[in-house]
Design an enzyme around this catalytic site. Structure first.
Site, PDB file in Angstrom:
ATOM      1  N   GLY A  47       8.861 -20.553   7.747  1.00 20.63           N
ATOM      2  CA  GLY A  47       8.965 -20.572   6.289  1.00 20.63           C
ATOM      3  C   GLY A  47      10.178 -19.826   5.801  1.00 20.63           C
ATOM      4  O   GLY A  47      10.954 -19.271   6.577  1.00 20.63           O
ATOM      5  N   GLU A  48      10.314 -19.825   4.477  1.00 21.91           N
ATOM      6  CA  GLU A  48      11.428 -19.124   3.848  1.00 21.91           C
ATOM      7  C   GLU A  48      10.925 -18.448   2.594  1.00 21.91           C
ATOM      8  O   GLU A  48      10.448 -19.097   1.669  1.00 21.91           O
ATOM      9  CB  GLU A  48      12.551 -20.108   3.513  1.00 21.91           C
ATOM     10  N   LYS A  69      10.194 -11.523   9.565  1.00 30.07           N
ATOM     11  CA  LYS A  69      10.965 -11.948   8.388  1.00 30.07           C
ATOM     12  C   LYS A  69      12.352 -11.343   8.439  1.00 30.07           C
ATOM     13  O   LYS A  69      12.518 -10.124   8.375  1.00 30.07           O
ATOM     14  CB  LYS A  69      10.242 -11.521   7.114  1.00 30.07           C
ATOM     15  N   ASP A 164       5.667 -13.685  -8.438  1.00 33.36           N
ATOM     16  CA  ASP A 164       6.036 -14.964  -7.825  1.00 33.36           C
ATOM     17  C   ASP A 164       4.845 -15.580  -7.094  1.00 33.36           C
ATOM     18  O   ASP A 164       4.971 -16.063  -5.967  1.00 33.36           O
ATOM     19  CB  ASP A 164       7.212 -14.784  -6.858  1.00 33.36           C
TER      20      ASP A 164
END
Length: 360
Positions: A47-48, A69, A164
């Protein structure tokens, strides 16, 4: 309520290798001497996040599978980005079953090469929704949303805004445990409220007060995003998939009706109101959108989608909702079904769809 700031946290000072600028990392006792990333075997990209790429990796010391990460340094000339320091700062002090755990920070050959070692979760909800053959049952939706609310109540109780929340930032283990992830935009807040960067929250989950230029941000903006996630899980598709800020405002008005001073005091004084020509729409269409949902469920959605941020439901309010006490009852996390590990596929449509969602 005391004013809380990031400066209240115990600092660890690190110097950039490129400049004399000093950066602050919290909790010396938790970071200690950083291990090398060479002790981790990268397996695949999964993922990002807002500020970095995430890999599935194996800790060669323990054989534990973790999420690694890599902190994004694309435009950094002065060392570690402040956004990453904020994320480290927050995650080191957060320990809750429904919040992703930061295990440690490791470095590459240079200080600027920085990796966060997180607990590994097999799924993210965005990939699941893209690949599921049939939608979550209502009992399963309740299970997911309850866990999201528990994690969020903990954050808000500790004066932290996530800023977010979206399905791609909600992870789930094979044991059905949901965890809030990606704290790159999170902030500590206090009383009185201080202005914060307005361009936060992915567009589809962005509260109307942000779209209209509010100068202050409260826990209510996270709660609006919870409403969007809740609705998306029920409908098995995004509720408000706007392609621009103008279209996003219009979709909100179509769904909830035209806001006014009566239902949203101070609405007409918001900085960007004059930039929008709002359609005249007197009706709330949530009931038409979710015809199968119970009165308690609709009441909960409406409380999450209150135009007036001060009247929007809190995480604690939602946890006490009768919706979670009526049939179908929330299933237990360990009874959630297991799914193929779509995030472990190298490349392909899963990563493309996730990237599309994250850039909206």
């Amino acid at each position: 309520m005391e004013n809380t700031s990031e400066t209240d946290l115990e600092p660890l000072k690190l110097k950039s290798l490129k400049t004399d600028k000093t950066f602050v990392i919290p909790h010396r006792e938790r970071l200690g001497k950083c291990r090398s990333v060479k002790e981790f075997e990268k397996m695949n990209r999964i993922g990002e996040g807002t500020y970095g790429i995430v890999y599935r990796a194996r800790d060669t010391r323990t054989n534990e599978i973790v999420a690694l990460k890599k902190v994004r340094m694309d435009k950094e000339k002065d060392g570690i980005p402040i956004s990453s320091l904020r994320e480290i700062n927050l995650l080191l002090r957060l320990r809750h079953p429904n919040i992703v755990e930061l295990k440690e920070v490791v470095v590459g050959s240079h200080l600027e090469s920085l990796f966060l070692v997180m607990s590994y979760c097999e799924q993210d909800l965005a990939s699941l929704l893209e690949n599921m053959q049939s939608p979550f049952s209502e009992a399963q939706v309740k299970c997911i949303v309850l866990q999201l609310l528990k994690g969020l109540e903990f954050l808000h109780h500790n004066f932290i805004l996530h800023r977010d929340l979206k399905v791609s930032n909600l992870l789930m283990t094979d044991k059905g445990c949901v965890k809030i992830a990606d704290f790159g935009l999170a902030r500590v807040y206090g009383i009185p409220l201080q202005p914060m960067t307005p361009r936060v929250v992915t567009l589809w989950y962005r509260a109307p007060e942000l779209l209209l230029g509010t100068k202050t941000q409260t826990t209510s903006l996270d709660m609006w995003a919870v409403g969007c996630i809740f609705a998306e899980l029920l409908a098995h598709k995004p509720l408000l998939p706007g392609a621009s800020e103008i279209q996003q405002v219009d979709l909100i008005v179509q769904l909830l009706g035209t806001p006014n001073e009566s239902i949203w005091p101070g609405f007409s004084r918001l900085p960007l109101v004059g930039q929008y020509s709002l359609r005249k729409q007197p009706y709330n269409n949530l009931k038409n959108k979710f015809t199968w949902l119970s009165e308690a469920g609709l009441r909960l959605l409406n409380l999450l989608f209150m135009y007036n941020p001060q009247r929007r439901a809190t995480a604690k309010d939602c946890l006490e909702s009768s919706y979670f006490k009526e049939k179908p009852l929330p299933c237990e996390p360990e009874l959630m079904p297991t799914f193929p590990h779509h995030r472990n596929k190298r490349g392909g449509s899963v990563m493309e769809n996730q990237s599309k969602r994250s850039k909206v």
